[in-house]
Write an enzyme that holds these catalytic residues in place. Structure first.
Site, PDB file in Angstrom:
ATOM      1  N   ARG A 225       0.864  -1.392   0.111  1.00 44.72           N
ATOM      2  CA  ARG A 225       0.057  -0.227  -0.037  1.00 44.72           C
ATOM      3  C   ARG A 225       0.966   1.281  -0.040  1.00 44.72           C
ATOM      4  NH1 ARG A 225      -3.584  -2.759  -1.534  1.00 44.72           N
ATOM      5  NH2 ARG A 225      -5.472  -3.047  -0.801  1.00 44.72           N
ATOM      6  N   HIS A 273      -1.837   0.935  -9.491  1.00 42.67           N
ATOM      7  CA  HIS A 273      -2.432   0.142  -8.600  1.00 42.67           C
ATOM      8  C   HIS A 273      -2.775  -1.229  -9.478  1.00 42.67           C
ATOM      9  CE1 HIS A 273      -4.285  -0.739  -4.517  1.00 42.67           C
ATOM     10  NE2 HIS A 273      -4.048  -1.807  -5.075  1.00 42.67           N
TER      11      HIS A 273
HETATM   12  P1  NDP Z   1      -1.679 -11.829   3.958  1.00 48.60           P
HETATM   13  O1  NDP Z   1      -2.537 -11.603   5.415  1.00 48.60           O
HETATM   14  O2  NDP Z   1      -1.911 -13.377   3.376  1.00 48.60           O
HETATM   15  O3  NDP Z   1      -0.063 -11.918   4.354  1.00 48.60           O
HETATM   16  C1  NDP Z   1       0.365 -10.470   5.233  1.00 48.60           C
HETATM   17  C2  NDP Z   1       1.826 -10.910   5.423  1.00 48.60           C
HETATM   18  O4  NDP Z   1       2.279  -9.779   6.049  1.00 48.60           O
HETATM   19  C3  NDP Z   1       1.826 -12.177   6.710  1.00 48.60           C
HETATM   20  O5  NDP Z   1       3.169 -12.860   6.180  1.00 48.60           O
HETATM   21  C4  NDP Z   1       2.063 -11.525   7.836  1.00 48.60           C
HETATM   22  O6  NDP Z   1       2.851 -12.010   8.882  1.00 48.60           O
HETATM   23  C5  NDP Z   1       2.815 -10.291   7.293  1.00 48.60           C
HETATM   24  N1  NDP Z   1       2.803  -8.788   8.151  1.00 48.60           N
HETATM   25  C6  NDP Z   1       1.701  -8.373   8.629  1.00 48.60           C
HETATM   26  N2  NDP Z   1       1.862  -7.645   9.591  1.00 48.60           N
HETATM   27  C7  NDP Z   1       3.219  -7.687   9.693  1.00 48.60           C
HETATM   28  C8  NDP Z   1       4.073  -7.071  10.687  1.00 48.60           C
HETATM   29  N3  NDP Z   1       3.725  -5.960  11.486  1.00 48.60           N
HETATM   30  N4  NDP Z   1       5.614  -7.389  10.640  1.00 48.60           N
HETATM   31  C9  NDP Z   1       5.723  -8.389   9.802  1.00 48.60           C
HETATM   32  N5  NDP Z   1       5.188  -9.213   9.192  1.00 48.60           N
HETATM   33  C10 NDP Z   1       3.713  -8.765   8.834  1.00 48.60           C
HETATM   34  O7  NDP Z   1      -1.886 -10.852   2.931  1.00 48.60           O
HETATM   35  P2  NDP Z   1      -1.703 -10.925   1.299  1.00 48.60           P
HETATM   36  O8  NDP Z   1      -0.399 -11.714   1.011  1.00 48.60           O
HETATM   37  O9  NDP Z   1      -3.096 -11.691   0.618  1.00 48.60           O
HETATM   38  O10 NDP Z   1      -1.656  -9.556   0.896  1.00 48.60           O
HETATM   39  C11 NDP Z   1      -0.898  -8.580   1.349  1.00 48.60           C
HETATM   40  C12 NDP Z   1      -1.163  -7.098   0.876  1.00 48.60           C
HETATM   41  O11 NDP Z   1      -0.671  -7.154  -0.564  1.00 48.60           O
HETATM   42  C13 NDP Z   1      -2.639  -6.789   0.944  1.00 48.60           C
HETATM   43  O12 NDP Z   1      -2.913  -6.154   2.384  1.00 48.60           O
HETATM   44  C14 NDP Z   1      -2.675  -5.537  -0.044  1.00 48.60           C
HETATM   45  O13 NDP Z   1      -2.010  -4.386   0.621  1.00 48.60           O
HETATM   46  C15 NDP Z   1      -1.516  -5.912  -1.036  1.00 48.60           C
HETATM   47  N6  NDP Z   1      -2.170  -6.281  -2.289  1.00 48.60           N
HETATM   48  C16 NDP Z   1      -1.764  -5.565  -3.370  1.00 48.60           C
HETATM   49  C17 NDP Z   1      -2.296  -5.538  -4.730  1.00 48.60           C
HETATM   50  C18 NDP Z   1      -1.765  -4.638  -5.628  1.00 48.60           C
HETATM   51  O14 NDP Z   1      -2.305  -4.697  -6.923  1.00 48.60           O
HETATM   52  N7  NDP Z   1      -0.845  -3.715  -5.296  1.00 48.60           N
HETATM   53  C19 NDP Z   1      -3.045  -6.600  -4.918  1.00 48.60           C
HETATM   54  C20 NDP Z   1      -3.158  -7.565  -3.820  1.00 48.60           C
HETATM   55  C21 NDP Z   1      -2.716  -7.293  -2.332  1.00 48.60           C
HETATM   56  P3  NDP Z   1       2.454 -13.629   9.395  1.00 48.60           P
HETATM   57  O15 NDP Z   1       2.452 -14.424   8.343  1.00 48.60           O
HETATM   58  O16 NDP Z   1       3.198 -13.759  10.477  1.00 48.60           O
HETATM   59  O17 NDP Z   1       0.970 -13.352   9.854  1.00 48.60           O
HETATM   60  C1  OXD Z   2      -5.853  -5.771  -3.070  1.00 50.98           C
HETATM   61  C2  OXD Z   2      -5.429  -4.952  -4.138  1.00 50.98           C
HETATM   62  O1  OXD Z   2      -5.762  -5.398  -1.978  1.00 50.98           O
HETATM   63  O2  OXD Z   2      -6.076  -5.036  -5.389  1.00 50.98           O
HETATM   64  O3  OXD Z   2      -6.548  -6.924  -3.364  1.00 50.98           O
HETATM   65  O4  OXD Z   2      -4.713  -3.901  -3.764  1.00 50.98           O
END
Ligand code: NDP
Ligand code: OXD
Length: 310
Positions: A225, A273
């Site tokens: 983000r 995005h």
């Molecule tokens: P998940 O919830 O599956 O994974 C999140 C990961 O981040 C986990 O490994 C988690 O750790 C880690 N994490 C969260 N908080 C912390 C922290 N404080 N310190 C260290 N690690 C942390 O989410 P997704 O992988 O499905 O998606 C991630 C993000 O990708 C979305 O929230 C979105 O913002 C972004 N996104 C962007 C897109 C785009 O088109 N630009 C499309 C899709 C997603 P743990 O495994 O230990 O819980």
């Molecule tokens: C999502 C994105 O969070 O598109 O799925 O950014």
């Protein structure tokens, strides 16, 4: 049972609502329109939701988000602590995130930008061969997206590490966990790829103090983000040469304002995005399955832990 399909995006309502209605026959799905009264919704399906969603629809017990990141929902007034928030898991997005990351990584590591410049000069000028061991990649966030990104890059034989809260064991990927291990993770990383969710803990994680800890000449790829990056810290680090470039898909303000200095900086690649789109068919299938399970009182995956924020 009433469901409100609430989005401010220019989605073709029929293309979403008709198949959702067919897949969730036990509920009635209503479209959102700006000046209407409440439809008495029990459930919301949301993507870039209208600001007054929870103020108008005060009976909502569960929100099903049409994307992976739920930060926009948490910014809305009136979302009660007891409302369940459920997100999309993968649905075709992880492979797109991996493609995006590989494209940006390989452009830097195989010097494709330089070859583009040389072609304009009609110069046949092979650059030094890649020293793969010097292109250490670090993936921030090892969830659904980060795992696919790290696995894909590991399959190309780059040295890869992943950082998450709990530490993810993955063959060929070095594991780092929590704030204590962040400095060591950054210190071994040349290409930093951000796939974190936006939470109170991760906001501003890409700032001068952290980016300075990367290896000299580092490259940033951010798909999480916009608010992960302290935008005013980026160009001074590029100017000093500590960072060599950045590929950014997400920004503090989207669309990126016309006057933003990133637009005209050749060291920064901008995409609007689009790193991973929510694919309609996969998303409809997944969200309708989740809602049907919720309606039958069955266990669900993708339920956001409200205290963690993701
Ligand atoms: P998940 O919830 O599956 O994974 C999140 C990961 O981040 C986990 O490994 C988690 O750790 C880690 N994490 C969260 N908080 C912390 C922290 N404080 N310190 C260290 N690690 C942390 O989410 P997704 O992988 O499905 O998606 C991630 C993000 O990708 C979305 O929230 C979105 O913002 C972004 N996104 C962007 C897109 C785009 O088109 N630009 C499309 C899709 C997603 P743990 O495994 O230990 O819980
Ligand atoms: C999502 C994105 O969070 O598109 O799925 O950014």
């Amino acid at each position: 049972m009433n469901i409100i399909f609430a989005s401010t995006m220019d989605l073709d309502g029929d293309a979403w609502i008709k198949p959702l209605q067919a897949a969730i026959p036990s509920a009635r799905i209503h479209g959102w329109s700006a000046n209407s009264a409440s439809v008495g919704a029990d459930i919301a399906i949301a993507w870039n939701p209208p600001k007054d969603l929870f103020q108008r629809e005060t009976g909502i017990r569960a929100v099903f988000n049409l994307g992976a990141g739920v930060d926009a929902l948490f910014r809305l007034p009136g979302l009660g602590d007891d409302v369940s928030v459920v997100r999309i898991e993968d649905a075709g997005m992880a492979v797109q995130m991996a493609e995006y990351a590989v494209y940006a990584l390989v452009r830097a590591s195989r010097q494709f930008d330089e070859y583009e410049r040389l072609q304009k000069l009609k110069r046949w000028d092979p650059q030094p061969d890649i020293q793969r061991a010097t292109w250490s990649v670090g993936v921030l966030g090892m969830g659904v997206m980060g795992t696919r990104v790290a696995q894909t890059i590991a399959s190309l034989d780059y040295p890869v590490a992943g950082w998450s809260r709990s530490g993810k064991e993955l063959p060929g990927v070095q594991k780092f966990a929590g704030p204590d291990e962040l400095p060591a993770f950054l210190a071994r990383t040349r290409v930093l790829i951000n796939t974190l969710p936006l939470t109170d803990e991760t906001r501003g994680i890409l700032r001068r103090e952290t980016l300075q800890q990367l290896l000299p000449g580092a490259y940033l790829i951010s798909m999480g983000r916009g608010a992960h990056l302290v935008e005013e810290d980026l160009q001074p680090l590029l100017d000093s040469g500590h960072l060599s470039g950045a590929t950014l898909d997400v920004f503090g303000e989207e669309p990126l304002p016309q006057q933003h200095p990133f637009w005209s900086d050749p060291r920064i690649t901008i995409t609007p995005h689009v790193a991973a789109a929510s694919l309609r068919e996969e998303t409809i299938e997944q969200v309708s399955d989740k809602i049907n399970r919720y309606l039958r009182g069955e266990p669900l995956t993708g339920v956001v832990e409200r205290d963690r924020g993701y």
